[in-house]
Scaffold this active site. Structure first.
Site, PDB file in Angstrom:
ATOM      1  CB  SER A  38      58.346   9.360  62.959  1.00  0.00           C
ATOM      2  OG  SER A  38      59.671   9.152  62.572  1.00  0.00           O
ATOM      3  CG  ASP A  76      57.850   7.391  58.964  1.00  0.00           C
ATOM      4  OD1 ASP A  76      58.746   7.299  59.823  1.00  0.00           O
ATOM      5  OD2 ASP A  76      57.721   8.381  58.223  1.00  0.00           O
ATOM      6  CG  ASP A  99      61.048   8.982  57.400  1.00  0.00           C
ATOM      7  OD1 ASP A  99      61.246   8.394  58.489  1.00  0.00           O
ATOM      8  OD2 ASP A  99      60.614  10.159  57.335  1.00  0.00           O
TER       9      ASP A  99
END
Length: 496
Positions: free
Chosen positions: A120, A265, A267
């Protein structure tokens, strides 16, 4: 972990965690790259699939989707995970380097398990694995089931360094990004962004090209900015000063209607208005939920209280930090028949629990839906117009990096000795001079203090990295920032 150790007694995922230091955080397994050997990653994947087998959600011959971000360590870890899928009789489906929500959308639609190799927003010397059941994220109860799994993998597959002896190639790429992009074209329409020029801060986000394609597919003009060849740990909750300056400079130079970006990533979103000012994720979440006319909204305790102060929602719910907790609370609202149900986190990741028009539910963090929804909702005015409709309430967050978890735990244990009254007295001794006496204490996740002036100071150990975070909330940016700096200074200089 040596081969001799593995052969002397049954090896569980729990034991792998203890030996390697690769732990479950709020979003899957996370650890230092040097600790995430092939053997450790293989064991985690094995435990995940064995747990699903016990639930009737995995069996030999079943496909398992695998994707990853752009960290240097990601391809090796993906290969180790894919080999674990094969060793359990499954068929790995390699979805390439795509946003986590694009992988989840594909896997949920296919009804198959999936895993995303990503750290992340954390630095490149760390990485992680996010796990998904065929219809949703792995929740905390699943984590317990995974930890207890006995790993029967032959240790002879690995060398003394824990790396696979034989090459484990990934399959040919199965394309999944197209349907993710089409999801938003179908919902918003191909002319939704017509006449707008949007900067796309690409850095090393895995969805950097997807963002450009989405803007253009909706009729807007996309201008790619800041594409990086090295991994940059962009954290949407603690935006780097250089990214603040970059956005303001680009806005002044190009006259963008908005600037968009994501974390590693893709998101967790970033959205800046026409002046280049980045919106906080929890403000973005409220604006998106309001534009979607949500009935019930779930968010962690760290998010801005403008959610409740706005008066825009029939039901609001607060949880511990982490998408598994948000999803569990969303599911409780859905079970009561409430519609629509959405969730968001302070990092901006937005979760859609119910079908909205052509949009199928996507109960995992998504970055594209909130930025597009708010940009479209702001037309024909500016994003700033939407923000000014909300009550004036500001959250500021920062962190102490490279702060050992054990040190955080010791500080928290000291502050929370005794009953609640004793705790408030002790917290006032340390923090009372910052913004008035502490009058309320919330221990849902970390230490969240509310003062007599209505200021909030929230200290929390990170679940993903050796960091201690502080969230501060007040009526002005200047006060929220000053309070944050003072609170972190007290932790670092007086309590550590």
């Amino acid at each position: 972990m040596t081969q001799q150790d593995a052969q002397t007694k049954p090896l569980t995922v729990d034991a792998v965690m203890a030996r390697s230091g690769v732990q479950f955080g709020t979003s899957g397994a996370r650890g230092e790259v040097v600790a995430m050997t092939d053997q450790v990653c293989h064991a985690y994947t094995t435990g995940f699939l064995q747990h699903l087998a016990g639930l009737g959600e995995f069996s030999p011959g079943m496909r398992v989707a695998v994707a990853g971000d752009l960290r240097p360590s990601t391809p090796r870890i993906m290969a180790a995970c894919a080999q674990a899928v094969r060793d359990l009789g499954g068929e790995p489906v390699f979805c390439g380097f795509v946003p986590t929500p694009a992988l989840a959308l594909y896997a949920f639609g296919q009804g198959i398990p999936s895993l995303m190799v990503t750290g992340s927003h954390i630095p490149a010397d760390r990485n992680g694995i996010k796990f998904y059941r065929p219809k949703g994220e792995v929740l905390k109860e699943d984590e317990a089931g995974m930890r207890g799994q006995v790993i029967a993998t032959d240790p002879a597959l690995f060398d003394d360094a824990g790396m696979l002896k034989a090459e484990a190639p990934l399959p040919e790429v199965t394309e999944v990004a197209r349907s993710y992009i089409q999801r938003y074209v179908d919902h918003f329409g191909p002319q939704a962004l017509r006449g707008l020029t949007i900067g796309v801060y690409q850095h090393s986000a895995v969805g950097r090209d997807v963002l450009v394609e989405v803007v253009e597919a909706l009729g807007g003009k996309a201008v790619a900015l800041g594409r990086a060849t090295q991994f940059i740990p962009v954290d949407t909750e603690a935006i780097r000063p250089e990214d603040v300056e970059l956005a303001k400079g680009w806005a002044a130079e190009f006259g963008f209607d908005a600037i968009i970006s994501t974390d590693g990533d893709s998101d967790r979103p970033l959205l800046a208005d026409h002046t280049g000012e980045w919106l906080r994720g929890d403000i973005l979440g409220v604006l998106c939920a309001r534009a979607l006319r949500a009935h019930a909204v779930v968010t962690p305790v760290s998010s801005n209280t403008v959610l409740e102060r706005s008066g825009a929602f029939a039901e609001t719910d607060r949880t511990r930090i982490g998408s598994p907790f948000v999803i569990a609370a969303m599911n409780a609202h859905l079970a009561k028949g409430e519609q629509p149900v959405v969730g968001y986190e302070a990092n901006g990741g937005f979760l859609l629990g119910t079908k909205l028009g052509s949009l199928e539910p996507l109960p995992t963090r998504d970055a594209v839906l909130p930025v597009l929804t708010v940009i479209v909702a702001s037309r024909p005015g500016k994003i700033r117009d939407l923000i000014e409709e909300l009550p004036p309430r500001v959250t500021y967050s920062d962190r102490i990096q490279n702060f050992a978890t054990e040190k955080s735990e010791a500080i928290f244990a000291k502050l929370l000795e005794g009953d609640k009254d004793a705790q408030i007295v002790r917290l006032n001794e340390h923090f009372g001079a910052i913004a008035g006496a502490v009058t309320q204490l919330d221990l849902t996740d970390g230490i969240r203090m509310t003062t007599e002036q209505g200021v909030i100071i929230h200290l929390r150990r990170s679940g993903n990295a050796p960091e201690l975070r502080c969230y501060s909330e007040s009526d002005t940016v200047e006060q929220a920032k000053a309070i944050n700096e003072q609170a972190l200074a007290i932790v670092r200089d007086k309590l550590a």
